[in-house]
Design an enzyme around this catalytic site. Sequence first.
Site, short mmCIF file in Angstrom:
data_model
loop_
_atom_site.label_atom_id
_atom_site.label_comp_id
_atom_site.label_asym_id
_atom_site.label_seq_id
_atom_site.Cartn_x
_atom_site.Cartn_y
_atom_site.Cartn_z
N GLN A 1 0.83 -1.22 0.00
CA GLN A 1 0.00 0.00 0.00
C GLN A 1 0.86 1.26 0.00
O GLN A 1 0.74 2.12 -0.88
CB GLN A 1 -0.90 0.01 1.25
N ASP A 2 1.75 1.38 0.98
CA ASP A 2 2.53 2.61 1.11
C ASP A 2 3.51 2.76 -0.04
O ASP A 2 3.73 3.87 -0.53
CB ASP A 2 3.30 2.62 2.44
N ARG B 1 -5.29 -1.14 0.99
CA ARG B 1 -5.01 -1.84 2.24
C ARG B 1 -5.35 -3.32 2.08
O ARG B 1 -6.31 -3.67 1.39
CB ARG B 1 -5.87 -1.22 3.34
N GLU C 1 2.96 1.03 17.07
CA GLU C 1 3.04 -0.18 17.91
C GLU C 1 4.24 -0.12 18.84
O GLU C 1 4.31 -0.86 19.82
CB GLU C 1 3.14 -1.42 17.02
N TYR D 1 6.44 -7.61 16.90
CA TYR D 1 6.37 -6.62 15.83
C TYR D 1 6.82 -5.25 16.34
O TYR D 1 7.68 -4.59 15.74
CB TYR D 1 4.92 -6.54 15.31
N LEU E 1 9.88 0.83 3.24
CA LEU E 1 8.46 0.57 3.52
C LEU E 1 8.17 -0.92 3.54
O LEU E 1 7.02 -1.33 3.66
CB LEU E 1 7.59 1.27 2.46
N ALA E 2 9.21 -1.74 3.40
CA ALA E 2 9.01 -3.19 3.41
C ALA E 2 9.00 -3.67 4.85
O ALA E 2 9.88 -3.32 5.63
CB ALA E 2 10.14 -3.87 2.65
N LYS F 1 10.34 -3.13 15.34
CA LYS F 1 10.27 -1.76 14.82
C LYS F 1 11.05 -0.80 15.71
O LYS F 1 11.66 0.15 15.24
CB LYS F 1 8.80 -1.31 14.73
N SER G 1 6.41 2.54 13.57
CA SER G 1 5.01 2.25 13.87
C SER G 1 4.60 2.71 15.27
O SER G 1 5.39 2.63 16.22
CB SER G 1 4.79 0.74 13.76
P1 GDR Z 1 -3.85 -2.80 13.93
O1 GDR Z 1 -4.82 -2.97 12.67
O2 GDR Z 1 -3.92 -3.96 14.85
O3 GDR Z 1 -4.13 -1.48 14.57
O4 GDR Z 1 -2.41 -2.78 13.24
P2 GDR Z 1 -6.15 -3.80 12.44
O5 GDR Z 1 -6.84 -3.16 11.31
O6 GDR Z 1 -5.87 -5.26 12.33
O7 GDR Z 1 -6.99 -3.61 13.80
C1 GDR Z 1 -7.54 -2.36 14.17
C2 GDR Z 1 -8.48 -2.52 15.36
O8 GDR Z 1 -9.69 -3.16 14.94
C3 GDR Z 1 -10.03 -4.17 15.86
N1 GDR Z 1 -10.88 -5.18 15.21
C4 GDR Z 1 -10.49 -5.99 14.19
N2 GDR Z 1 -9.31 -6.09 13.54
C5 GDR Z 1 -9.22 -6.99 12.52
N3 GDR Z 1 -8.08 -7.09 11.83
N4 GDR Z 1 -10.29 -7.80 12.19
C6 GDR Z 1 -11.49 -7.74 12.84
O9 GDR Z 1 -12.43 -8.47 12.52
C7 GDR Z 1 -11.61 -6.78 13.89
N5 GDR Z 1 -12.62 -6.42 14.71
C8 GDR Z 1 -12.15 -5.45 15.50
C9 GDR Z 1 -8.69 -4.69 16.35
O10 GDR Z 1 -8.82 -5.37 17.58
C10 GDR Z 1 -7.91 -3.40 16.47
O11 GDR Z 1 -8.17 -2.80 17.71
C11 GDR Z 1 -2.12 -1.95 12.13
C12 GDR Z 1 -1.01 -2.64 11.32
O12 GDR Z 1 -0.83 -1.94 10.10
C13 GDR Z 1 0.27 -2.66 12.07
O13 GDR Z 1 1.29 -3.22 11.26
C14 GDR Z 1 0.63 -1.22 12.43
O14 GDR Z 1 1.82 -1.17 13.17
C15 GDR Z 1 -0.49 -0.59 13.22
O15 GDR Z 1 -1.70 -0.68 12.49
C16 GDR Z 1 -0.20 0.87 13.53
#
Ligand code: GDR
Length: 329
Positions: free
Chosen positions: A12-13, A182, A125, A147, A78-79, A151, A123
């Site tokens: 994506q990025d 995404r 994170e 992760y 960005l990898a 980072k 990140s």
């Molecule tokens: P994140 O992204 O964990 O923040 O990591 P994600 O989109 O997976 O989750 C965001 C929030 O949504 C909640 N959630 C769900 N998440 C997913 N994937 N699927 C579901 O069904 C769902 N329901 C609720 C999650 O619990 C969470 O709170 C991303 C990645 O890009 C990382 O690599 C990066 O470092 C961080 O963002 C910043």
Amino acid sequence: MKAALITGITGQDGSYMAELLLTKGYRVIGAVRDMQNAKETLPTALMQRVELVVWDMLDQCRMAEILAEYRLTEIYNLAAYSSGTGMFNDAVDIGEVNGLAVARILDAIRTVDANIRFCQASSSEMFGNALESPQLEATPFRPRTPYGAAKLYAHSMIQIYRQHYGLYGCSAILFNHESPRRGLGFVTRKITHAVAKIKLGLVNELCLGNLDARRDWGFAGDYVRAMWLMLQHPDADDYVVATGETHSVRELCEIAFGHFNLDYRDYVREDSASYRPIESIQLVGNSKKARNQLGWIPEIGFHEMVSRMVDADLRKLIEQPGATKIGVS
Ligand code: GDR
């Protein structure tokens, strides 16, 4: 002519960064792990305008060769493996790719051409179990996943190489950033893709984890612009890149379903098996430094981004052979 290397150009990025640099007249080189896969993944319009070179992120010598061969002025790393689950199953690999590979690049820059400017996609994170909210550059890092720890190693090495060798390295502490590009495993795209399918009558249910989880979600195109701005500044530094506002997964659903006048409550099922623990302290970024020092302003707000994602998913599905068009108006 400026020449930039982008690792992760097929992601994506990487694709947004390549487009941005091309509009600014750069020669763009994409470092890829698998040439065939990259050719199949990159959009044709981009494929025709970038050069690709194979680089295995474990190969230190090859990185130095690439730097010498292409006479680069900027590198955007960005990898990375990216997943919201923390990568507990791949702790060693993630350390190699998200952490140690950055030390390899920095070392190659130091030995081949110390004038090359480097920007790392770090990140939020890294803040992990944050002690304060919102988080800014000075907030202590307390990663809680492999992760986040990998980072943080990369982020620390950039600071160390900057101080010790005077290298120009920036760490962009990116909060969640999304777009129609995404991956489907992330919650924004999972929702917008499902809404488009529901609109077309292809499915009638969406299982999600915790709807009350909140994130600071921005638009990926805005975030790569922040990274580019970092490398144009006279001094290398680290910057938080974030919107400063949070939204819940529930609000995301309301906007995405509402875009087609649908009520998310008719389709969304909360599945406790997918629950992740909610942070005790909210992850939300304070990007005042990037705004003040780089003049960075995010252009696409949350509502518009989600609407664009839903529209893009609908378009893609309609273009797919065999997709039924029931419900399209
Ligand atoms: P994140 O992204 O964990 O923040 O990591 P994600 O989109 O997976 O989750 C965001 C929030 O949504 C909640 N959630 C769900 N998440 C997913 N994937 N699927 C579901 O069904 C769902 N329901 C609720 C999650 O619990 C969470 O709170 C991303 C990645 O890009 C990382 O690599 C990066 O470092 C961080 O963002 C910043």
